[in-house]
Enzyme design. Structure first.
Site, PDB file in Angstrom:
ATOM      1  N   ASP A 175       0.797  -1.241   0.000  1.00 10.74           N
ATOM      2  CA  ASP A 175       0.000   0.000   0.000  1.00 10.74           C
ATOM      3  C   ASP A 175       0.824   1.284   0.000  1.00 10.74           C
ATOM      4  O   ASP A 175       0.255   2.373  -0.120  1.00 10.74           O
ATOM      5  CB  ASP A 175      -0.970  -0.011   1.197  1.00 10.74           C
ATOM      6  CG  ASP A 175      -0.281  -0.282   2.536  1.00 10.74           C
ATOM      7  OD1 ASP A 175      -0.861  -0.999   3.375  1.00 10.74           O
ATOM      8  OD2 ASP A 175       0.853   0.222   2.727  1.00 10.74           O
ATOM      9  N   HIS A 212       6.733  -7.707  -1.027  1.00 13.32           N
ATOM     10  CA  HIS A 212       5.704  -8.241  -1.934  1.00 13.32           C
ATOM     11  C   HIS A 212       5.325  -7.226  -3.016  1.00 13.32           C
ATOM     12  O   HIS A 212       4.239  -7.317  -3.603  1.00 13.32           O
ATOM     13  CB  HIS A 212       4.461  -8.663  -1.131  1.00 13.32           C
ATOM     14  CG  HIS A 212       4.693  -9.875  -0.290  1.00 13.32           C
ATOM     15  ND1 HIS A 212       3.899 -10.187   0.799  1.00 13.32           N
ATOM     16  CD2 HIS A 212       5.630 -10.852  -0.352  1.00 13.32           C
ATOM     17  CE1 HIS A 212       4.342 -11.309   1.356  1.00 13.32           C
ATOM     18  NE2 HIS A 212       5.386 -11.736   0.679  1.00 13.32           N
TER      19      HIS A 212
HETATM   20  N1  APR Z   1      -3.155  -4.082  15.130  1.00 14.07           N
HETATM   21  C1  APR Z   1      -2.248  -5.096  15.192  1.00 14.07           C
HETATM   22  N2  APR Z   1      -2.419  -6.307  14.566  1.00 14.07           N
HETATM   23  C2  APR Z   1      -3.572  -6.482  13.888  1.00 14.07           C
HETATM   24  C3  APR Z   1      -4.584  -5.482  13.816  1.00 14.07           C
HETATM   25  C4  APR Z   1      -4.331  -4.240  14.486  1.00 14.07           C
HETATM   26  N3  APR Z   1      -5.224  -3.245  14.465  1.00 14.07           N
HETATM   27  N4  APR Z   1      -5.622  -5.972  13.072  1.00 14.07           N
HETATM   28  C5  APR Z   1      -5.266  -7.229  12.680  1.00 14.07           C
HETATM   29  N5  APR Z   1      -4.042  -7.541  13.172  1.00 14.07           N
HETATM   30  C6  APR Z   1      -3.262  -8.772  12.951  1.00 14.07           C
HETATM   31  C7  APR Z   1      -4.076 -10.065  12.889  1.00 14.07           C
HETATM   32  O1  APR Z   1      -4.251 -10.635  14.174  1.00 14.07           O
HETATM   33  C8  APR Z   1      -3.184 -10.950  12.008  1.00 14.07           C
HETATM   34  O2  APR Z   1      -2.222 -11.639  12.793  1.00 14.07           O
HETATM   35  O3  APR Z   1      -2.677  -8.643  11.676  1.00 14.07           O
HETATM   36  C9  APR Z   1      -2.459  -9.931  11.106  1.00 14.07           C
HETATM   37  C10 APR Z   1      -2.925  -9.901   9.658  1.00 14.07           C
HETATM   38  O4  APR Z   1      -2.636 -11.154   9.092  1.00 14.07           O
HETATM   39  P1  APR Z   1      -2.895 -11.456   7.540  1.00 14.07           P
HETATM   40  O5  APR Z   1      -4.213 -10.972   7.146  1.00 14.07           O
HETATM   41  O6  APR Z   1      -2.579 -12.891   7.338  1.00 14.07           O
HETATM   42  O7  APR Z   1      -1.841 -10.514   6.790  1.00 14.07           O
HETATM   43  P2  APR Z   1      -0.273 -10.728   6.554  1.00 14.07           P
HETATM   44  O8  APR Z   1       0.358 -11.457   7.684  1.00 14.07           O
HETATM   45  O9  APR Z   1       0.298  -9.419   6.199  1.00 14.07           O
HETATM   46  O10 APR Z   1      -0.288 -11.684   5.250  1.00 14.07           O
HETATM   47  C11 APR Z   1       0.928 -12.053   4.669  1.00 14.07           C
HETATM   48  O11 APR Z   1      -0.193 -13.069   2.838  1.00 14.07           O
HETATM   49  O12 APR Z   1      -1.953 -13.020   1.463  1.00 14.07           O
HETATM   50  C12 APR Z   1      -0.627 -12.807   1.503  1.00 14.07           C
HETATM   51  O13 APR Z   1       0.700 -11.410   0.165  1.00 14.07           O
HETATM   52  C13 APR Z   1      -0.244 -11.377   1.173  1.00 14.07           C
HETATM   53  O14 APR Z   1       1.435  -9.985   2.239  1.00 14.07           O
HETATM   54  C14 APR Z   1       0.365 -10.868   2.476  1.00 14.07           C
HETATM   55  C15 APR Z   1       0.801 -12.135   3.166  1.00 14.07           C
END
Ligand code: APR
Length: 250
Positions: A104, A119
């Site tokens: 983003d 990514h």
């Molecule tokens: N503050 C802190 N943590 C948070 C908040 C918040 N407000 N809201 C959600 N989370 C946490 C969730 O508990 C979860 O552990 O953020 C995490 C988001 O996890 P994912 O949705 O799996 O995202 P991410 O870990 O970035 O995914 C990794 O997966 O789909 C692919 O390429 C995509 O870069 C991405 C990769």
């Protein structure tokens, strides 16, 4: 394991050389949904149908439905308090880099200058055939059924890493360099389930770095390598740490 912002601030003051490793959770407070969990994007779009490179190459019109929605949300978003706090830590000379899985561009908007986009970025378009690139602007959102390369006519894609694609070599090398030389790795808002990105905190841990983790819920890192866990929202936790560092309002 559970710790206090004061303890994390003390550690940062003592050691410095922080590298942040961030995921979608840091941008949730900017209005961008995470990928997994109740409101996650992958609940609405099956990632193997909408985020795998073979789907993009065979069904670009379908995949662009999701990419357009993501693009709209990202172009409207502004940095959260947590993004800004990482900018303040860099300005104070305490943070050397941000390794992000996010596409983003909000870390750069919050003032961080050494951001490793592991990514890729949804703020750029790229041609999968001739690698010509260009900006992802509001105009792109209204091009139907999808934007094409003016040089070779291929469907353009955001310059992000789809499943089935490799990590940009330069990003991987820079991330390894930062992860193996930091004193503290600050993990913010990632589920730690997607590799090779999720190996980065383990790399730092193997080199003796202190692992600090901020998340609303525990992750695989928490039981394996995390020394200090701050349960809760990223912006609230980071604001408290800045406060204890005397950097509030920087
Ligand atoms: N503050 C802190 N943590 C948070 C908040 C918040 N407000 N809201 C959600 N989370 C946490 C969730 O508990 C979860 O552990 O953020 C995490 C988001 O996890 P994912 O949705 O799996 O995202 P991410 O870990 O970035 O995914 C990794 O997966 O789909 C692919 O390429 C995509 O870069 C991405 C990769």
């Amino acid at each position: 394991m559970e710790t206090s912002p004061k303890e994390v601030a003390r550690l940062i003051k003592e050691k410095g050389q922080v590298v942040a490793f961030t995921g979608a959770g840091i941008s949730v407070e900017s209005g961008i949904p995470a990928f997994r969990g109740g409101q996650g994007l992958w609940e609405k779009y099956d990632p193997m149908e909408y985020a795998h490179i073979s789907s993009f190459l065979t069904e670009p019109e379908k995949v662009w439905c999701m990419l357009r929605e993501m693009g709209e949300t990202i172009l409207k978003a502004a940095p959260s308090g947590a993004h800004k706090a990482l900018g303040a830590l860099e300005k104070a000379g305490l943070l050397s880099a941000v390794i992000t899985q996010n596409v983003d561009g909000l870390h750069q908007m919050a003032g961080n200058t050494n951001v490793i986009e592991y990514h890729g970025s949804h703020r750029r378009l790229i041609c999968p055939t001739c690698s010509k690139t260009g900006p992802f602007t509001d105009e792109v959102l209204s091009v139907m059924p999808f934007p094409v390369c003016e040089r070779c006519g291929t469907a353009l894609k955001p310059d992000v890493v789809f499943f089935g694609e490799g990590i940009p070599v330069a990003a991987m090398a820079r991330a390894d360099q930062e992860a193996t030389s930091c004193k503290i790795m600050l993990i913010i808002g990632t589920s730690g389930v997607v590799y090779p990105a999720a190996d980065i905190p383990f790399m730092a841990s193997r080199m003796g770095a202190k692992i600090v983790e901020i998340n609303v819920s525990p992750t695989p890192f928490t039981s394996a390598i995390t020394h200090h866990f701050l349960g809760g929202g990223a912006s609230e936790a980071m604001a408290a740490i800045l406060d204890d560092l005397g950097l509030a309002g920087v």
